[in-house]
Enzyme design. Sequence first.
Site, PDB file in Angstrom:
ATOM      1  N   ASP A   1      -1.711  -0.392   5.955  1.00 45.56           N
ATOM      2  CA  ASP A   1      -2.039   0.208   7.256  1.00 45.56           C
ATOM      3  C   ASP A   1      -3.517   0.140   7.587  1.00 45.56           C
ATOM      4  OD1 ASP A   1      -3.200   3.406   6.739  1.00 45.56           O
ATOM      5  OD2 ASP A   1      -2.450   2.232   5.069  1.00 45.56           O
TER       6      ASP A   1
ATOM      7  N   LYS B   1      -9.201  -2.375  -3.136  1.00 48.51           N
ATOM      8  CA  LYS B   1      -9.109  -3.183  -1.918  1.00 48.51           C
ATOM      9  C   LYS B   1     -10.239  -2.832  -0.958  1.00 48.51           C
ATOM     10  CE  LYS B   1      -5.008  -1.377  -1.492  1.00 48.51           C
ATOM     11  NZ  LYS B   1      -3.683  -0.962  -0.963  1.00 48.51           N
TER      12      LYS B   1
ATOM     13  N   ASP C   1      -0.525   5.219   0.711  1.00 47.97           N
ATOM     14  CA  ASP C   1      -0.931   6.166   1.752  1.00 47.97           C
ATOM     15  C   ASP C   1      -1.022   5.475   3.105  1.00 47.97           C
ATOM     16  OD1 ASP C   1      -1.212   8.350   0.011  1.00 47.97           O
ATOM     17  OD2 ASP C   1      -3.219   7.711  -0.569  1.00 47.97           O
TER      18      ASP C   1
ATOM     19  N   ASP D   1       0.840  -1.189   0.000  1.00 47.64           N
ATOM     20  CA  ASP D   1       0.000   0.000   0.000  1.00 47.64           C
ATOM     21  C   ASP D   1       0.886   1.254   0.000  1.00 47.64           C
ATOM     22  OD1 ASP D   1      -2.511   1.463   0.381  1.00 47.64           O
ATOM     23  OD2 ASP D   1      -1.730   1.871   2.387  1.00 47.64           O
TER      24      ASP D   1
END
Length: 259
Positions: free
Chosen positions: A203, A178, A9, A7
């Site tokens: 995250d 996702k 961000d 990922d």
Amino acid sequence: MKGFLIDLDGTLYRGHEPIPHAAAFIQWLQRHQMPFLLVTNNSSRTPEQVAEHLLAFGIEVPPAAIYTSSQAAAQYLTEQRGGNRVHIVGEAGLRIALAAAGFASDETTPDYVVQGIDRSFSYEKLTEAVRHVKQGATYVLTNPDRMLPSDGGLMPGAGSLAAAITAASGVEPVVIGKPSPIIMAYATERLGLPPADVWVIGDNVHTDIRGGAVSGCRTALVLTGVATADNVHEQVASAGVTPDLICSDLQHFMDQFKA
């Protein structure tokens, strides 16, 4: 051989702020020639823009190593063969990806309403999107993120806008990003590895970790974005999915992986 779907961000950076150890982690993967793809639900940027953004944090990757929810949405629509007219609620990354795939903007009778993050979202845009959906256009959502990490804290994401369109139209969208298996299947296919040989690192338990789990990948949650040391137990409980690893940051993951 292991592959990695990583990922952006909240994992490699937070808005315009670098996250410690992110650059070292990518360099570690490159040094050991481990295949990876940076997979982002953010539909606002092109892969080229993402690569340029990463350079500011000392992370150098080619655009081909980046896969966005906009690209996945364009790939999905191409496979559907349901027409090439689109009404877009989104920003440059989405518009460019759809245009590159041969889709034309149509504000009158679109075949699809394709929605991503749109920081100029308005009541007028909501009304137009809802009208098209109720008239039969297929509603496609780039990603369901309701909140996103940013410089000043969390901000509403594409999923928050989708909640308004869904409430008004009564139609649930086809979700691409996702945790949808759609983008996960496309991403693992690009890596050329079976899901069992792929780690998903992110995250957000609800998107990154759930997406990896439902796709048969191994998962690692880093506590540098939506999930933090203070809320991780609440996040895992609300998502109903448990990561294979929970790491304070990417250095912690490297230490665990090497061990």
